[in-house]
Scaffold this active site. Structure first.
Site, PDB file in Angstrom:
ATOM      1  N   PRO A  24     -10.203  13.587  -3.977  1.00 53.35           N
ATOM      2  CA  PRO A  24      -9.074  12.673  -4.209  1.00 53.35           C
ATOM      3  C   PRO A  24      -8.872  11.604  -3.127  1.00 53.35           C
ATOM      4  O   PRO A  24      -8.071  10.690  -3.323  1.00 53.35           O
ATOM      5  CB  PRO A  24      -7.865  13.609  -4.264  1.00 53.35           C
ATOM      6  N   TYR A  33     -11.518   0.285  -2.562  1.00 49.86           N
ATOM      7  CA  TYR A  33     -10.239   0.940  -2.871  1.00 49.86           C
ATOM      8  C   TYR A  33      -9.588   0.336  -4.117  1.00 49.86           C
ATOM      9  O   TYR A  33      -9.072   1.054  -4.972  1.00 49.86           O
ATOM     10  CB  TYR A  33      -9.295   0.831  -1.664  1.00 49.86           C
ATOM     11  N   LYS A  43      -9.838   7.769  -7.016  1.00 56.40           N
ATOM     12  CA  LYS A  43     -10.634   7.134  -8.058  1.00 56.40           C
ATOM     13  C   LYS A  43     -10.614   7.823  -9.422  1.00 56.40           C
ATOM     14  O   LYS A  43     -10.996   7.208 -10.428  1.00 56.40           O
ATOM     15  CB  LYS A  43     -12.110   7.063  -7.608  1.00 56.40           C
ATOM     16  N   HIS A 102       1.567  -1.714  -4.655  1.00 56.94           N
ATOM     17  CA  HIS A 102       1.287  -1.670  -3.213  1.00 56.94           C
ATOM     18  C   HIS A 102       0.201  -2.690  -2.879  1.00 56.94           C
ATOM     19  O   HIS A 102      -0.851  -2.697  -3.502  1.00 56.94           O
ATOM     20  CB  HIS A 102       0.795  -0.284  -2.790  1.00 56.94           C
ATOM     21  N   TYR A 143      -2.857   7.245   5.188  1.00 55.44           N
ATOM     22  CA  TYR A 143      -3.967   8.192   5.266  1.00 55.44           C
ATOM     23  C   TYR A 143      -4.170   8.485   6.751  1.00 55.44           C
ATOM     24  O   TYR A 143      -4.444   7.570   7.528  1.00 55.44           O
ATOM     25  CB  TYR A 143      -5.258   7.580   4.716  1.00 55.44           C
TER      26      TYR A 143
HETATM   27  C1  PHB Z   1      -1.249  10.675  -4.936  1.00 55.30           C
HETATM   28  O1  PHB Z   1      -0.235   9.997  -4.799  1.00 55.30           O
HETATM   29  O2  PHB Z   1      -1.261  11.720  -5.605  1.00 55.30           O
HETATM   30  C2  PHB Z   1      -2.506  10.239  -4.277  1.00 55.30           C
HETATM   31  C3  PHB Z   1      -2.546   9.017  -3.634  1.00 55.30           C
HETATM   32  C4  PHB Z   1      -3.705   8.607  -3.004  1.00 55.30           C
HETATM   33  C5  PHB Z   1      -4.818   9.415  -3.015  1.00 55.30           C
HETATM   34  C6  PHB Z   1      -4.803  10.636  -3.670  1.00 55.30           C
HETATM   35  C7  PHB Z   1      -3.632  11.053  -4.293  1.00 55.30           C
HETATM   36  O3  PHB Z   1      -5.941   9.001  -2.379  1.00 55.30           O
END
Ligand code: PHB
Length: 376
Positions: A277, A369, A281, A57, A185
């Site tokens: 999460p 990120y 990280k 990505h 997000y």
């Molecule tokens: C996930 O795909 O499990 C995932 C992706 C991004 C995050 C947290 C979890 O910030």
């Protein structure tokens, strides 16, 4: 990973694990690998399946105030991320150690650590009802936040830093095609939501919930209506529904135990630090810890020097605190806090508008990120 890195240096290790191989290879966790983690997997010869099955990505979207805005990681930082589940990385690592005939002991219990302030510490444990002991040069505690290692560092030399969040994430796995090419997000008045992916046929989605809630309270219909409310767009874009085959709730906290070493014991990963999460990280920080340790052990065995090992905690904590701040910031910017005043709500919205409108602010977010934020 540490065992694999040491093996590449000709250094022997034994891995002991309280759970079974099947359990660790199927526990669902997050799935974002930073550029540095991807590069390392390739360097150590374990990148093939990630490259084939993971998804590269180059950006992600922030959704708020009824609109969506892209953070172009690649354009802002030159780096990307791969979405590849943590338990898939674990399968690749365990597979590599097993085929190198490494000593991996699964399903052990009653583990205890001894002589950590001597030059030959030992680990005792029970396997198949039999007490065993390993006498070694060093012990590395990679045993997670509930493990025994952290408490082996005396409280007099240890400081615990902690922030609990008053919400959790409800996570689902869904049989469906991706709703979007990239992660979304979302900040919404009803709470945070995240649209992620696992494969062309399996999607991972989360939404903010009460950490004490129970998955039984959430029918599939209720989950979809909540996700639609939080992420669907006025232009007609909708999250794609499918069969939900896994539901779980995770609590959220930030935690650091400092120092991360004592005598011949070193802590790595969740044994020493936890991040919420939101910044994706967790695994990346753990990998970074063991990379530093592997260098330290190399210096010890090649040159007979302790310098890098002595500075392990100090070196690792720089990166850890950066990620702690970043995950706390992302979490604070995107979630609904029950006690947030209208003023605080506007602060969140203004901050989101700024990180998506200003190239300087977007770069600050993007470099964190992808795991390339500078520290000193
Ligand atoms: C996930 O795909 O499990 C995932 C992706 C991004 C995050 C947290 C979890 O910030």
């Amino acid at each position: 990973m540490l065992s694999h890195l040491l093996h590449m240096q000709g250094i022997d290790s034994v891995v002991i694990e309280s759970r079974t191989r099947e359990q660790i290879e199927s526990t669902i966790r997050a799935g974002v690998l930073e550029q540095g983690t991807m590069d390392l997997l390739h360097e150590v010869g374990l990148g093939q399946r990630m490259a084939a099955e993971g998804a590269l990505h180059t950006g992600f979207d922030l959704s708020f105030n009824g609109g969506r805005h892209r953070i172009d990681l690649k354009a802002l930082t030159g780096h990307s991320i791969t979405v590849y589940a943590q338990h898939e990385v674990i399968k690749d690592l365990v597979g590599a150690r097993v085929s190198a005939n490494a000593q991996l002991e699964f399903g052990v219990s009653d583990t205890s650590l001894h002589g950590l302030d001597t030059e030959s510490p030992s680990i005792r444990y029970v396997k198949n009802g039999e007490v065993r002991e390993i006498v070694c040069d060093f012990v590395v505690g990679c045993d997670g936040s509930q493990g025994i290692s952290r408490s082996a560092i005396p409280e007099s030399v240890r400081m615990d830093y902690q922030r609990l969040y008053p919400f959790g994430w409800f996570g689902i796995l869904v049989e469906a095609p991706p709703s979007s090419d990239e992660l979304i997000y979302a900040r919404h008045e009803r709470g945070f939501a995240l649209i992620s992916t696992r494969s062309p046929n399996v999607q991972r989605m989360y939404f903010q919930c009460d950490p004490k809630d129970s998955v039984e309270n959430w029918s599939d219909d209720r989950i979809w209506s909540e996700l639609h409310a939080r992420v669907d767009q006025a232009d007609g874009w909708k999250v794609t529904e499918g069969k939900i085959f896994q539901k779980n709730i995770v609590g959220m906290r930030s935690f650091v135990s400092s120092v991360m070493q004592h005598g011949r014991l070193y802590l790595a990963g969740d044994a020493a630090h936890i991040v919420p999460p939101t910044g994706a990280k967790g695994i990346n920080l753990a990998i970074n810890d063991v990379l530093i340790l592997a260098e330290g052990f190399k210096q010890f065995y090649r040159e007979g020097k302790n310098e890098s090992l002595d500075r392990y905690s100090e070196t690792a904590l720089k990166r850890i605190w950066r990620a702690e701040h970043f995950s706390w910031w992302m979490t604070s910017m995107l979630h609904q806090f029950d006690d947030a005043s209208p003023f605080q709500q506007q602060m969140q919205l203004s901050e989101l508008a700024y990180v998506t409108a200003s190239r300087a602010a977007a770069t600050a977010l993007a470099e964190n990120y992808v795991g390339k934020a500078a520290v000193h």
